[in-house]
Design an enzyme around this catalytic site. Structure first.
Site, PDB file in Angstrom:
ATOM      1  N   ASP A 100       1.639   5.089   0.107  1.00  0.00           N
ATOM      2  CA  ASP A 100       0.773   6.280   0.841  1.00  0.00           C
ATOM      3  C   ASP A 100       0.998   7.441  -0.123  1.00  0.00           C
ATOM      4  OD1 ASP A 100       0.276   7.444   3.691  1.00  0.00           O
ATOM      5  OD2 ASP A 100       2.268   8.452   3.320  1.00  0.00           O
TER       6      ASP A 100
ATOM      7  N   GLU B 295      -2.261   5.363  -2.179  1.00  0.00           N
ATOM      8  CA  GLU B 295      -3.686   5.895  -1.361  1.00  0.00           C
ATOM      9  C   GLU B 295      -3.349   7.812  -1.527  1.00  0.00           C
ATOM     10  OE1 GLU B 295      -3.783   8.966   2.473  1.00  0.00           O
ATOM     11  OE2 GLU B 295      -1.899   8.531   0.864  1.00  0.00           O
TER      12      GLU B 295
ATOM     13  N   HIS C 169      -7.676   4.477   9.011  1.00  0.00           N
ATOM     14  CA  HIS C 169      -6.557   5.289  10.316  1.00  0.00           C
ATOM     15  C   HIS C 169      -6.796   7.082   9.850  1.00  0.00           C
ATOM     16  CE1 HIS C 169      -4.333   4.989   6.583  1.00  0.00           C
ATOM     17  NE2 HIS C 169      -3.065   5.413   7.722  1.00  0.00           N
ATOM     18  N   ASP C 170      -7.686   7.421   9.009  1.00  0.00           N
ATOM     19  CA  ASP C 170      -6.545   8.600   8.305  1.00  0.00           C
ATOM     20  C   ASP C 170      -8.845   8.910   8.163  1.00  0.00           C
ATOM     21  OD1 ASP C 170      -4.533   8.805   7.924  1.00  0.00           O
ATOM     22  OD2 ASP C 170      -4.557   8.234   5.988  1.00  0.00           O
TER      23      ASP C 170
ATOM     24  N   ARG D 280       0.882  -1.196   0.150  1.00  0.00           N
ATOM     25  CA  ARG D 280      -0.471  -0.056  -0.097  1.00  0.00           C
ATOM     26  C   ARG D 280       0.968   1.431   0.221  1.00  0.00           C
ATOM     27  NH1 ARG D 280      -0.495   4.790   2.825  1.00  0.00           N
ATOM     28  NH2 ARG D 280      -2.896   5.299   3.657  1.00  0.00           N
TER      29      ARG D 280
HETATM   30  C1  NOJ Z   1      -1.326   9.320   4.654  1.00  0.00           C
HETATM   31  C2  NOJ Z   1      -1.966   8.214   6.033  1.00  0.00           C
HETATM   32  O1  NOJ Z   1      -2.849   7.500   5.364  1.00  0.00           O
HETATM   33  C3  NOJ Z   1      -1.268   9.116   6.920  1.00  0.00           C
HETATM   34  O2  NOJ Z   1      -1.466   8.386   8.211  1.00  0.00           O
HETATM   35  C4  NOJ Z   1       0.180   9.842   6.996  1.00  0.00           C
HETATM   36  O3  NOJ Z   1      -0.188  10.375   8.197  1.00  0.00           O
HETATM   37  C5  NOJ Z   1       0.018  10.590   5.919  1.00  0.00           C
HETATM   38  N1  NOJ Z   1       0.121  10.101   4.266  1.00  0.00           N
HETATM   39  C6  NOJ Z   1       1.767  10.821   5.957  1.00  0.00           C
HETATM   40  O4  NOJ Z   1       1.954   9.690   5.790  1.00  0.00           O
END
Ligand code: NOJ
Ligand code: NOJ
Ligand code: CA
Length: 723
Positions: A261, A289, A359-360, A259
């Site tokens: 980032d 992501e 988690h976001d 995955r």
């Molecule tokens: C997206 C991630 O999912 C998030 O949790 C993170 O803080 C930022 N990218 C930076 O890595």
């Protein structure tokens, strides 16, 4: 168009138009490792390329389970490490929690070494417990475990048919401040313990120094810092090589997926070159992501999913699911529309990774969200198109708004919750019924609050009925479905109040879908080989070089090997590495770069279709490298942008519609100078030209084609003056 344009356009292939010899030549040897290619056919060994029938379970490693000591409840709002680790995950694998839940892939926090510094922001202590503050991508985060612990984790997962997906964040290292080297760890980056550099005093230019992004343009997002995190310069040959080596190390440890980032924040051309090196080493499923805050269409998001060579997290569908089932700010009509729209915007919609929360974002469950809404949303997630990812704790109805409240330690491991049982049942169904993995979606009946839809892949069918209204039932009248005549029990066995059995004879009888009810009726009968229609549901990875491997997933391929078709032509027999009724492994043939449709001809002579799309493969013209194209003094009219086109498929084969761009002109170079980072074949003589494009109106540069011999490795910059 000049004559040469006609000849060179033969290099690029449009779907279905490839004029290839009936039997394709063998590729030139290119040093790719020979692999046994048996993965796809043995159900016990998870296939790292095809996730369509999987359910992913997303874990914040620090917050899930402890191996050295058990995790207690995390102090509310803590951003300190809580002690979760890989031995803890092994323990949960061994005690069977994941197997009983039915999930078949674990997506874990970025595993690499992170900073130790505790950073104080507005009086709150922050640490790298989330794993996104990397320091050394070639070492492990010791708080999660050692390399041996990681190997044990992979082995324990594989023993149970479970894949390991790692989070990986090559965009940045850690928080840094241009003016203060003592802040945190100054973003320092290490190569297996050897210091490569830090953020201040970065004479080598390993990092970008353009301030933070305002999130207003793609260019700002890429070349400025994401918040205060030291942004890496991927076009620096040291950084480029470092990330190719680092990911290889994790691939060699046996991971099954990545995955990536913050893909919106790195040059797409660099990412394509990096992915090509991954696929050339050991291909696995890669998804990125690219955050979207709403279900509205974002053409950049779709373009990236269709062209980058990796899949994406499906923020569009997920945000809509949240509106419909969680916040009730949208209706089932909106949900249906999003399904329809995404299936047309995304070429591989069945490989997008869907989710309810992560988690976001605030967890799906909240005070205003009854348990039943979580359960209904899970039914939708696990039966609709895309690869579902369940965020840890959803099965235990954990709640929590912004991080870190949405990342608390796992509250319980109950196996009796309705959510747990719904996941278990539907995850098993995804493995059994290819309609869920690969099928098309059609609406059978709809209201503001209720949705009845059908997934279908050839003779495999699933009908799903969901009523989100917890007070009123929904009358389902006069629907026609593809379920053959028969009696179908609710796969959920009444767990969510669905009607226990459904009879079908082309039509379904009228019925009332109770308040808050959901049911799934399905048919996964396998047609006898002589009647089975070969159907391709998935081809992966999305791109690669001649000699690399690809997996074809679907149904009805037959028990005996037939032929694999590539752009309509048959692959030589020795390119077919393994064959089963539902999975084929093949070697990419030595054909010119471009997009090809992959298909199957059965031993009985039937040719496959790909009902939900996704059957394409991009052959790369060679090993890839990142080249920065800079064109100076290119004045444009309002609405025009600069692009580059050229004679290799990676440059669109001279087709201005497939030219690479738009170029940027604000951060690293400023208008009238433009730049773009592009993945092109290494060690190749390429011809190219810049062009100015506004919609379909195109102005090419004058003069002869430009030529550039790309180096064999590293990165390069080509600087030209517009003419
Ligand atoms: C997206 C991630 O999912 C998030 O949790 C993170 O803080 C930022 N990218 C930076 O890595
Ligand atoms: C590419 C050709 O090779 C170049 O010479 C020409 O100017 C452009 N295409 C526009 O046709
Ligand atoms: Ca960046």
């Amino acid at each position: 168009m000049s004559d040469r344009n006609l000849t060179s356009s033969a290099v690029s292939r449009q779907p279905g138009t490839a004029a290839l010899p009936a039997r394709l030549p063998r590729p030139a040897p290119n040093g790719l490792p020979n692999s046994p290619g048996s993965k796809g056919s043995d159900p016990a060994i998870p296939d790292p390329l095809n996730y369509c029938s999987d359910v992913i379970y997303q874990i914040c490693t620090d917050r899930f389970a402890g191996g050295r000591f058990p995790l207690g409840a995390s102090p509310a709002g803590t951003k300190l490490y809580c002690g979760g680790d890989w031995p803890g995950l092994v323990g949960k694998l061994e005690d069977g929690y994941f197997s009983r839940l039915g999930v078949t892939a674990l997506w874990i926090s970025q595993p690499v070494d992170n900073i130790d510094a505790v950073v104080d922001y507005e009086g709150v202590k922050h640490t790298s417990y989330h794993g996104y503050w990397a320091r050394d991508f070639k070492r492990t985060n010791a708080r999660f475990g050692s390399f041996d612990d990681f190997r044990r984790l992979v082995a324990a997962a594989h023993d149970r048919g479970i894949k390991i997906v790692i989070d990986f964040a090559p965009n940045h290292t850690s928080p840094a401040m241009e003016t203060d080297p003592s802040f945190a760890e100054n973003g320092r980056l290490y190569d297996d313990g050897r210091l490569l550099g830090g953020y201040t005093g970065d004479a080598e230019g390993l990092f970008h120094h353009n301030g933070g992004t305002d999130f207003l343009t793609t260019e700002n997002d890429i070349y400025r810092n994401l918040y205060d995190m030291a942004d890496l310069n991927h076009l620096h040959p040291v950084i480029d090589r470092y990330f190719k080596e680092a990911i290889r190390l994790w691939l060699d440890l046996g991971i099954d997926g990545i995955r990536v980032d913050a893909v919106k924040h790195m040059p797409a051309g660099w990412q394509k070159n990096w992915l090509a090196s991954i696929y050339g080493c050991r291909p696995v499923f890669v998804f990125g992501e690219w955050f979207l805050g709403s279900p509205d269409a974002d053409p950049e998001h779709a373009k990236f999913a269709n062209k980058s060579g990796m899949s994406l997290l499906d923020f569009r569908l997920s945000q809509q699911v949240r509106r419909v089932f969680r916040d009730r700010t949208a209706t089932m009509y909106d949900l249906d529309e999003t399904i329809l729209a995404t299936v047309s915007d995304y070429e591989r919609a069945n490989s997008l990774v869907t989710f309810l929360d992560s988690h976001d974002m605030a967890r799906f469950k909240a005070d205003h969200v009854p348990d039943r809404s979580v359960e209904l949303a899970l039914v939708f997630l696990l039966t609709s198109r895309g690869v579902p990812a369940v965020y840890y704790g959803t099965e235990q109805y954990m709640s929590g708004e912004k991080d870190p409240h949405n990342r608390e330690t796992m509250r319980s491991f109950s196996e009796t919750t309705v959510a747990f049982r719904a996941i278990r049942t539907l995850a098993a169904l995804r493995r059994r019924n290819p309609a869920l993995a690969y099928g098309t979606t059609s609406r059978l009946s709809i209201g503001r609050d209720a949705y009845v839809f059908e997934r279908r892949f050839g003779s495999s069918v699933a009908v799903v009925a969901i009523n989100r209204d917890l007070e009123r039932s929904f009358p389902v009248r006069g629907i026609v479905s593809s379920l053959p005549t028969g009696l179908y029990p609710d796969a959920l066995e009444g767990l969510l109040g669905g009607r226990p059995t459904m009879s079908a004879d082309g039509r379904l009888p009228d019925f009332e879908l109770g308040p808050g009810a959901a049911a799934v009726w399905h048919d996964a009968r396998v047609a006898p080989p002589e009647e089975a229609e070969p159907l391709v549901g998935h081809v992966g990875p999305p791109m690669g070089r001649a000699g690399g491997e690809l997996a074809i997933g679907g149904s009805g391929f037959g028990p005996r090997p037939g032929a694999v078709l590539f752009g309509g032509a048959e692959l030589p027999d020795d390119h077919v590495l393994s064959w089963s009724d539902s999975a084929i492994r093949a070697r990419v043939p030595g054909v010119p770069g471009g997009r090809y449709e992959a298909g199957v001809r059965t031993a009985a002579g039937r040719e496959s279709r790909s009902p939900a799309g996704g059957g394409f493969f991009e052959v790369l013209s060679g090993e890839q490298m990142a080249v920065r194209f800079v064109v100076r003094r290119a004045w444009t009219e309002w609405g025009e942008n600069v692009f580059v086109a050229g004679d290799v498929s990676e440059l669109g084969g001279w087709n201005p519609e497939r030219a690479i761009g738009p170029f940027a002109n604000q951060v690293l170079f400023a208008y009238p100078d433009w730049y773009c980072d592009v993945s092109v074949p290494a060690g190749a003589e390429i011809r190219f030209k810049f062009l100015k494009r506004n919609g379909s109106s195109v102005r090419w540069e004058s003069g002869p084609d430009r030529r550039f011999r790309t180096p064999r490795s590293g990165t390069a910059t080509v600087t030209c003056d517009w003419r």
